[in-house]
Each structure stands twice: as C-alpha cells, then as structure tokens.
Design a protein around this motif. Sequence first.
Motif, mmCIF file in Angstrom:
data_model
loop_
_atom_site.group_PDB
_atom_site.id
_atom_site.type_symbol
_atom_site.label_atom_id
_atom_site.label_comp_id
_atom_site.label_asym_id
_atom_site.label_seq_id
_atom_site.Cartn_x
_atom_site.Cartn_y
_atom_site.Cartn_z
ATOM 1 N N ARG A 1 -1.978 -9.291 -2.644
ATOM 2 C CA ARG A 1 -1.384 -10.560 -2.203
ATOM 3 C C ARG A 1 -2.143 -11.076 -0.975
ATOM 4 N NH1 ARG A 1 4.861 -8.918 -1.755
ATOM 5 N NH2 ARG A 1 4.808 -7.316 -3.368
ATOM 6 N N PRO A 2 -3.367 -11.529 -1.192
ATOM 7 C CA PRO A 2 -4.164 -11.999 -0.056
ATOM 8 C C PRO A 2 -3.604 -13.286 0.541
ATOM 9 C CG PRO A 2 -5.258 -12.520 -2.125
ATOM 10 C CD PRO A 2 -4.077 -11.672 -2.481
ATOM 11 N N LEU A 3 -3.844 -13.490 1.820
ATOM 12 C CA LEU A 3 -3.524 -14.768 2.449
ATOM 13 C C LEU A 3 -4.575 -15.789 2.003
ATOM 14 C CD1 LEU A 3 -2.757 -13.539 6.080
ATOM 15 C CD2 LEU A 3 -1.163 -13.841 4.181
ATOM 16 N N MET A 4 -4.142 -17.010 1.755
ATOM 17 C CA MET A 4 -5.046 -18.037 1.256
ATOM 18 C C MET A 4 -5.181 -19.164 2.273
ATOM 19 S SD MET A 4 -5.764 -16.672 -1.671
ATOM 20 C CE MET A 4 -6.528 -17.950 -2.659
ATOM 21 N N LEU B 1 -12.206 -10.642 7.146
ATOM 22 C CA LEU B 1 -12.283 -11.970 6.531
ATOM 23 C C LEU B 1 -12.348 -11.776 5.022
ATOM 24 C CD1 LEU B 1 -12.540 -15.039 7.156
ATOM 25 C CD2 LEU B 1 -15.022 -14.743 6.961
ATOM 26 N N PHE B 2 -11.321 -12.256 4.315
ATOM 27 C CA PHE B 2 -11.213 -12.036 2.871
ATOM 28 C C PHE B 2 -10.714 -13.321 2.236
ATOM 29 C CE2 PHE B 2 -8.775 -10.186 -0.830
ATOM 30 C CZ PHE B 2 -9.890 -9.734 -1.528
ATOM 31 N N LYS B 3 -11.446 -13.812 1.213
ATOM 32 C CA LYS B 3 -11.140 -15.088 0.587
ATOM 33 C C LYS B 3 -11.105 -16.221 1.604
ATOM 34 C CE LYS B 3 -8.597 -13.143 -3.351
ATOM 35 N NZ LYS B 3 -9.540 -13.571 -4.391
ATOM 36 N N GLY B 4 -11.957 -16.100 2.632
ATOM 37 C CA GLY B 4 -12.051 -17.143 3.637
ATOM 38 C C GLY B 4 -10.953 -17.135 4.676
ATOM 39 N N ARG B 5 -10.117 -16.119 4.701
ATOM 40 C CA ARG B 5 -8.961 -16.094 5.594
ATOM 41 C C ARG B 5 -9.014 -14.854 6.467
ATOM 42 N NH1 ARG B 5 -4.790 -17.488 8.240
ATOM 43 N NH2 ARG B 5 -2.844 -18.158 7.285
#
Length: 505
Positions: free
Chosen positions: A498-501, A345-349
């Motif tokens: 390039r994190p998923l948002m 779980l990274f940046k809420g995704r």
Amino acid sequence: MTTESVGRAGGTGSTRGGVRSTGGVASAGSTPSAGGVASAGGVASAGSIPSAGSIGSAGSIGSAGGVASTGSISSAESISSIGSIGSAGSAPSAGSNPSAGSISSAGSAASCAGVAPAGGLGSAAVVSAAVMAHPRRAAQAAELADGLAGWGARVVTDPVPGAGPGALRTARAAWAAVAPDATHHVVLQDDVVPCRDFAARVTDAVRELPDAPLALYANWNSWNGAATRAAALQGAAWVPAVPGEWTPSLALVLPRADVDALLAAVPAEVTGPEPDDTVLARELGRRGRRVLIPVPHWVEHADGASLVGNDVYGPRHSACFADDTAEGPDPAGPVAAAPDVLVHLFKGRVQLVLAADTPAPRRVSREGYLRATGQEGRGRGRSARAVAALRPPSGLLGALCEEIWYAAYLMALHTPPGRAPGAGGDRVRLCLRSLVLGGTADRADLRLWARHRVGPLVALAEDGLRAGFDDREAYGRPAPLPPERLAALPDATLIWSRPLMLEER
C-alpha cells in the motif's frame, strides 16, 4: 519481494567478467538519454552545486545510446563539500553499540562489524562460487562463471525444472555447490555484472571480514538502497543491511558456517514459491547474523526482462555501482552504524522508514515526519524557489520535484556532522542520481520525464542536500519520535503493498 532487485535506469556499459568499458555519472548540467552513460572511464566533473532558485536548465540531451556531455552547475560551492560529510571519530570496539549515524574510523571494518579481525581464518580464506541460472540464460551464466574461473565457479540450474517456479530450489542447489575446502561461498544470479577486479575485492573482503555475510548489491528503491545513500554521505565503505527487508541475493558471500546452517534449515526437496531472499533474511536473522553491504556495490543488475515477474518494478539496478565512480571500493574501510531513519523515495513519494526501538520498522510520510518532529514548514520557501526554477510542466511533476528536494533534505538532516577522510562528490552524486531514477522507476508516467531531466533533478536534490546540512548545523539532528508515537505508526512493509501516492498528497 522476489530474488531479483530493482536498480538504476539506463545501460551499464560493463562487460561480463568484471571489465567495464565505460562508466561514470552524468553531470548535473547534462542529461543522458535512456540507456546512455557518462563519459568513458570515470565520472563527469563534479562541477558545482546550484544555490536555491538557480537550478540549471536541462542542458544537452545525448542521443539514444550515446554519451552525455559534461556540464557544470551554477554556483561556486563544489559537490565535494557535500560528499565528504561523515564522522571521523574513533571506531567502537567489537560488541559495542555505536550511536545512530556514527561510523567507525578507516581500517576498522572488522571491529565495527563485530567480527574477527584480519588474520586467522581470514588470512587462509578459500573462496568457491556458483552461478544460479535459468535454462534460458545458460550462455549468460556460463560467461559469468568463466570470469570467475579462479574460484572454480559452477553453473547451477533448477534441479527439478518441471516442478514449477523454483528460485529457492535453485538457490539451495547453488549454496550446496560449496567446495569441500571452502571457508566462504559466493552465489551470483545469472543476470549480474561484476565490477572491475571483482574476485580480488571479494577475496580482500573475506580476509578483512571473515565472519560477516556480505551482500554485494542493493536495489536503488529498496530500504537497503536508502541505507547505501546514507552511508555514502558519511564516507563509509560498508553499511549493515536493514532488518525487516529481504536479504539482497543477487550476489551474496556467506562464511562456511552460514552455508551449512542454511542447507540444514532448507530441505533439499524444497518446493513452493517462497523467494530465496526472504528465506535468507529469516534464517540469517534467526541466528543473529548481520549482513554487510559495500558502498559502492560490487555488482550491477543487467538490463533485460525479468523471469519472475519483477518488470512491474521498472528498471532494476544498483543504488551505487562501483564502476560508475572514480572512488574504488575499500574492503578495509569504515562501517556505518545501522541507520535508525531511512529516507525512502518510492513511486515518487518520500516515506521515512523508522527502524529504532521497534520489533519491525515503521513508516511515515515526510509531511507527517516533519510535523511530528516539530519541523513543519522548515525548508518550504527554499524548496518552492528551487522547484519553480526547474519549471515542471504539470502539477504532478511539480509535486515529484518537491518530493525529490525533501528526500535529499531529510537525508542531510540525518547525516552526522564532521568529515570522513576519502568521502567524495562523485559517489554522492551517483547516489542522488539513483534516488531520482530509482524513486520513479516503477511509475512510467514519472520515470520517462525523470530520465529526460535527470541532470536538473540531481541538481535539485543537491540543493535540498545542502539546505538539509545548513539546517542540521543550525538546529541539530531531529530528536527521535517517542516510543508510543513510533509504535502507533504503520508497519513499513506496507510500503510495498500500500504505497503512498503523489495523487494522495
């Protein structure tokens, strides 16, 4: 990624030298405010787990710096039933290839790690230590070193402070401070907080695992943090570090041979900005060395501003700190098999990091993973009811709640069936808390609300965890993706660049 790590929001209550004044995990029925901690001396009562649709309300909110009150969660099923999942089977012999998700039996850490058993070198272990420090933290580093006086710990600062950024330069000097007769050397960064009985635990560990590099901390929003949570669900005491990620270097123990090899590979006049944790990962990986991480971790990352620009990642703390759980570390405990599926779980995704049968880990969104494994739509109704009961105030926060539920759900799907002796609820609850807070740490718009509602969000994760266990029992563990499908997925290192948002869902 730089040498500092990302960890648990809020204060730790620990003092330097390994003595912790307060500790514990807030119960899921109450929410500590920013910087708050649970009741002194341990973990708030495990309470019970809410059934789907009955997530507890926010409960009481502690004042700033205060202590969260204990509270229970609705439903009669206890958290201990969640926390004690794991394999109780026998350990594979040294050099064998345990199946994904399995763990060794208690007391066989050395054989599972593929290292020599206790005795021989381990029985005659001699530990030395160094604290790598920035001049601005000289007093902090000296206090840390004083707490490790039995090892003759030295404070090592940048040997060429005028030559620009020098984390690797300072790290190399700290590794070069190994005592002449030492069989093992410990390097700690100046902003760590050791757990209770830190030196004794390390000494025991090098006797049990004399040939293993030991990283005593993992970030709460790193792949190794995800591996820590997977191991905690199994009741394991150790987990192998994930290949393809930096080696956690806030507190690292290396056998003498690894120290010598590192010093030979990194010139004394090293220059340039390359972080020490990536150099450690490269050099240890080049020699086929497997790093083990204790569950729970033996150091915490102290609050304070980053000196190397890591504040962009938000609060930086442990995925599971030993002083926050009543279940003490067990250096002789079981080692989890290297996980092939990590829930990150990274940046809420939610993203799945798939580490099996590829030169480098691959990534896929949780929707893509459920679709690819034939589980699309599974859990949707139960998740929707649980999220609705929490009453998130916006669509974005509702999407965050759904991601948290599915993160726990997918963790449970990949936990092997059975029970491991000694696995308990407070460690699992602590891991779910770090999932919530670490997974939102580097987005202020999500982080503030998650900290305010951490109790109900942990309860939401518990509901997802139980749903995942139910579906794993009913349908089995998801089958691995075919090699051709796995190879077509993006490199998992893109998570950082390039994190998923949430906004892109």
